[in-house]
Write an enzyme that holds these catalytic residues in place. Structure first.
Site, PDB file in Angstrom:
ATOM      1  CD1 TRP A  36      -2.842  -4.323  -5.505  1.00  0.00           C
ATOM      2  CD2 TRP A  36      -1.889  -5.802  -4.125  1.00  0.00           C
ATOM      3  NE1 TRP A  36      -2.659  -5.496  -6.200  1.00  0.00           N
ATOM      4  CE2 TRP A  36      -2.085  -6.427  -5.388  1.00  0.00           C
ATOM      5  CE3 TRP A  36      -1.312  -6.548  -3.094  1.00  0.00           C
ATOM      6  CZ2 TRP A  36      -1.711  -7.736  -5.639  1.00  0.00           C
ATOM      7  CZ3 TRP A  36      -0.948  -7.859  -3.345  1.00  0.00           C
ATOM      8  CH2 TRP A  36      -1.137  -8.439  -4.607  1.00  0.00           C
TER       9      TRP A  36
ATOM     10  CD  GLU B  11       9.778  -6.815 -19.930  1.00  0.00           C
ATOM     11  OE1 GLU B  11       9.874  -7.723 -19.087  1.00  0.00           O
ATOM     12  OE2 GLU B  11       9.320  -5.693 -19.655  1.00  0.00           O
TER      13      GLU B  11
ATOM     14  CE  LYS C  53       6.836  -3.765 -19.338  1.00  0.00           C
ATOM     15  NZ  LYS C  53       7.089  -4.791 -18.332  1.00  0.00           N
TER      16      LYS C  53
ATOM     17  CD  GLU D  29       3.233  -5.612 -16.236  1.00  0.00           C
ATOM     18  OE1 GLU D  29       4.327  -5.345 -16.721  1.00  0.00           O
ATOM     19  OE2 GLU D  29       3.023  -5.589 -15.005  1.00  0.00           O
TER      20      GLU D  29
ATOM     21  NE  ARG E  51       4.291   2.152  -1.850  1.00  0.00           N
ATOM     22  CZ  ARG E  51       5.591   1.867  -1.809  1.00  0.00           C
ATOM     23  NH1 ARG E  51       6.428   2.573  -2.522  1.00  0.00           N
ATOM     24  NH2 ARG E  51       6.040   0.899  -1.068  1.00  0.00           N
TER      25      ARG E  51
ATOM     26  CG  ASN F 142       2.979  -1.395   2.803  1.00  0.00           C
ATOM     27  OD1 ASN F 142       2.528  -2.446   2.369  1.00  0.00           O
ATOM     28  ND2 ASN F 142       4.092  -0.848   2.328  1.00  0.00           N
ATOM     29  N   GLY F 143       1.804  -3.953   4.800  1.00  0.00           N
ATOM     30  CA  GLY F 143       2.541  -5.145   5.217  1.00  0.00           C
ATOM     31  C   GLY F 143       1.598  -6.233   5.692  1.00  0.00           C
TER      32      GLY F 143
ATOM     33  CB  CYS G 221      -0.874  -0.029   1.238  1.00  0.00           C
ATOM     34  SG  CYS G 221      -1.719  -1.595   1.411  1.00  0.00           S
TER      35      CYS G 221
ATOM     36  CE  LYS H 110       7.133   1.014 -10.956  1.00  0.00           C
ATOM     37  NZ  LYS H 110       7.282   0.439 -12.307  1.00  0.00           N
TER      38      LYS H 110
ATOM     39  CG  HIS I 133      11.253 -29.652 -28.174  1.00  0.00           C
ATOM     40  ND1 HIS I 133      11.701 -30.910 -28.505  1.00  0.00           N
ATOM     41  CD2 HIS I 133      12.152 -28.774 -28.693  1.00  0.00           C
ATOM     42  CE1 HIS I 133      12.849 -30.803 -29.178  1.00  0.00           C
ATOM     43  NE2 HIS I 133      13.135 -29.516 -29.300  1.00  0.00           N
TER      44      HIS I 133
END
Ligand code: M6R
Length: 619
Positions: free
Chosen positions: A79, A488, A492, A495, A30, A105-106, A5, A614, A511
């Protein structure tokens, strides 16, 4: 439990609500599941406002309510994990009397036991969060004679897990108290006003003088300044620093999205990361070196650890570091590395890459490496953050503030930094002399120009992305350094656009993954250069032919002059010719733009993709 957060606190002459809302706007990356504020009002009461959803929902609530006037306050953007994203679970949380408020936060890992204890003692808890137990523990610990900081010091010693906490009390106007363990908290020192934030973005519009709080510390913040003690109640040391970017970096600067701005800032991010690193005798300087050359000469194995895009930077680092130093390099996701008992000793160098410097998986990997006596070198974009602080050496990327949840310029700066690290090691180990290092450095210095040139060519990529945007699946193929770029590109797209996207080594196709190919599936292929990797180039052309034969639409990223791709590609995206070990710096760019435009065409918010935040500050 709220993992990643954003937190802001304020004491000063301004209206705390305005300062806190401004801070929350800058911290929203965040977390954006809910937002809330608490203000110690002029009439001596504590008032809170909270709303599920993005910050604008809270702003609307506040606009329709009686004003929260007062000059002491704090705010939170969440979050959510446990305890859904509802109004009732939004922070701040208060005690039974409604006189003190907490934002967090945590994770408070022992919250179940604490909740049971509190409820047995008669406390009534109203939310499903772990945070609320702190408000009620503070209610019991609070004594007006010893004050709020003393109460928080008692309470933090009862908590297990990782946390940043801010608390205010109606009986102590002009004071915000914070505490932290393994989760970030920074003090902003203004003139006659003091701030707290999860990161400096919270107060960058007011001051660039900041103080990083250390592990297990409590801070009392007043208009006149701050006082820091340890969890043992004794005065503690802190680390003051000056923020080297300003408010403009935290604004969109005329762009619709931070992502657009940050993609365009990539040449500067690379240039700044390189600046001044080469000494006259062909050595590369790091930012903090608590390791001697003799220590480095003992290194016989390198592990690179990171998460998400940062892990991709690690995969790319392997090619350069092994090529230049001939030391074996293993690359691993930090979350996997920590728990599988990797073989480490004092001759192992663990390179921990983290833009934020606070990713919990990477931090735990660092801590584990240190318990095994390995040397740890951090590559981070955040000065003074936890991972650099706990490492033996640090190389800072200088990409500036990255606000968009999807990493762009920080990734390119990390790729640059790992190249610098490879050269630094090669010079110390003697596998490259000063002249060779200087030549490579010259080549690296040309990269900002090549990335800038690539950026001028992105118009057709945006058109193509819009055309492809109805596709439910996009596959990415690459070989050698093109493989991490393919990963990558897929990350991208996942997300940002929420479509199924996967990256594969092109040689693996037969394969298994080739079974995914059906009529019309877009396949993006990152070509190796025909100049330096002729055999591979030919093999990847064959891989393209194989997917085309099964109906795929082939989009090929190829360097200027590579006309051999033309018969194989439905669309060619041209990038400038670049030495192989640096080619990811240019080939990544069109994949970033492709994902961004694809998501925008689907009407999505590219800066704040769903379910993400983030920085991920617990495991
Ligand atoms: O702050 P870090 O570099 O440690 O973050 C690592 C990942 O969480 C991050 O790269 C993530 O994968 C990005 N959202 C990718 O765009």
């Amino acid at each position: 439990m709220d993992r990643v957060c954003g937190i802001v606190g304020y004491v000063g002459p301004q209206q705390a609500l305005d300062v806190c809302l401004e801070g929350l706007r800058r911290l929203e990356y965040r977390g954006y599941d809910s937002a809330g504020v608490a203000v110690v009002c002029a009439d001596g009461t504590l008032r809170t406002a909270r709303r599920a959803g993005e910050l604008r929902n809270l702003e609307k609530l506040l606009a329709d309510s009686e004003p929260l006037e007062g000059t002491t306050g704090m705010g939170h953007t969440r979050w959510a994990t446990h305890g859904g994203p509802t109004d009732g679970n939004a922070h701040p949380h208060t005690d039974c009397q409604g006189v003190l408020a907490v934002v967090h936060n945590g994770i408070i890992e022992n919250h179940v036991a604490l909740r049971a204890e509190l409820e047995a003692a008669g406390h009534e808890l109203a939310s499903a969060t772990d945070t609320e137990v702190v408000a009620h523990l503070l209610e019991d610990a609070y004594d007006p004679v010893t004050g709020l900081a003393a109460a928080l010091t008692v309470v933090v010693n009862r908590l297990e897990g990782a946390f940043t906490l801010l608390v205010t009390h109606a009986g102590e106007p002009g004071l915000v108290v914070g505490g932290r363990r393994s989760s970030p908290l920074v003090i902003g020192v203004g003139r006659g006003e003091t701030f707290l934030g999860s990161d400096v973005a919270a107060f960058i519009g007011h001051t660039r003088d900041a103080v990083e709080l250390g592990q297990d510390q409590v801070v009392e913040v007043r208009r006149t300044g701050y006082r820091v003690t340890g969890f043992d109640g004794l005065p503690a040391e802190t680390l003051p620093f000056h923020v080297d970017w300003d408010l403009a970096a935290a604004e969109k600067g005329g762009h619709d999205y931070f992502m657009q701005k940050e993609i365009l800032e990539q040449p500067t991010a690379i240039e700044d990361t390189l600046r001044g690193r080469l000494t006259a005798d062909g050595r590369i300087t790091l930012d903090e070196e608590r390791l001697s050359d003799d220590d480095l000469r003992e290194i016989d194995k390198v592990f690179v650890v990171g998460c998400g895009s940062t892990y991709h930077a690690g995969l790319l680092a392997k090619y350069a570091i092994e090529h230049w130093t001939r030391i074996p390099v293993e690359v691993e996701m930090a979350s996997e590395f920590r728990y599988r008992d990797p073989v480490l000793d004092r001759n192992t160098l663990v390179v921990a890459i983290s833009q934020s410097g606070e990713t919990a998986d990477t931090l735990e990997a660092v801590r584990h490496a240190k318990t095994q006596k390995a040397r740890v070198l951090a590559i981070s974009n955040t000065n003074g953050s936890q991972i650099p602080r706990e490492s033996d050496a640090v190389l800072y990327t200088r990409a500036g503030l990255e606000v968009c949840v999807a990493s762009t310029k920080c990734l390119l700066a990390q790729i640059t930094a790992t190249s610098l690290l490879g050269l630094a090691l090669a010079r110390v180990l003697g596998t490259k002399d000063g002249e060779e290092v200087a030549r490579e450095y010259d080549t690296l210095e040309a990269m900002p120009g090549l990335v800038a040139e690539t950026l001028t060519r992105m118009g057709p990529v945006a058109d193509l992305a819009r055309e492809l945007s109805p596709s439910p699946t996009v596959l990415f193929l690459g070989r050698h350094v093109g493989y991490p770029v393919a990963l990558e590109g897929a990350l991208k797209l996942k997300e940002l656009a929420y479509v199924h996207a996967e990256g594969f080594p092109a040689g693996e196709l037969k394969h298994g993954p080739i079974a995914l190919i059906e009529q019309g599936v877009p396949v993006v292929v990152v070509m190796p250069s025909p100049r330096s990797r002729g055999v591979l180039h030919q093999k990847v052309l064959s891989n393209i032919a194989e997917v085309r034969a099964r109906g795929a639409r082939t989009i090929v990223v190829a360097e200027d002059g590579d006309d051999a791709v033309l018969p194989y590609a439905e669309h060619v995206i041209r990038v400038p010719q670049t030495p192989t070990l640096y080619s990811a710096l240019v080939t990544t760019v069109p994949l970033q733009v492709l994902a961004m435009e694809f998501a925008l065409a689907r009407g999505l918010d590219v800066d704040k993709p769903r379910n993400l935040a983030k920085s991920v500050t617990v495991e």
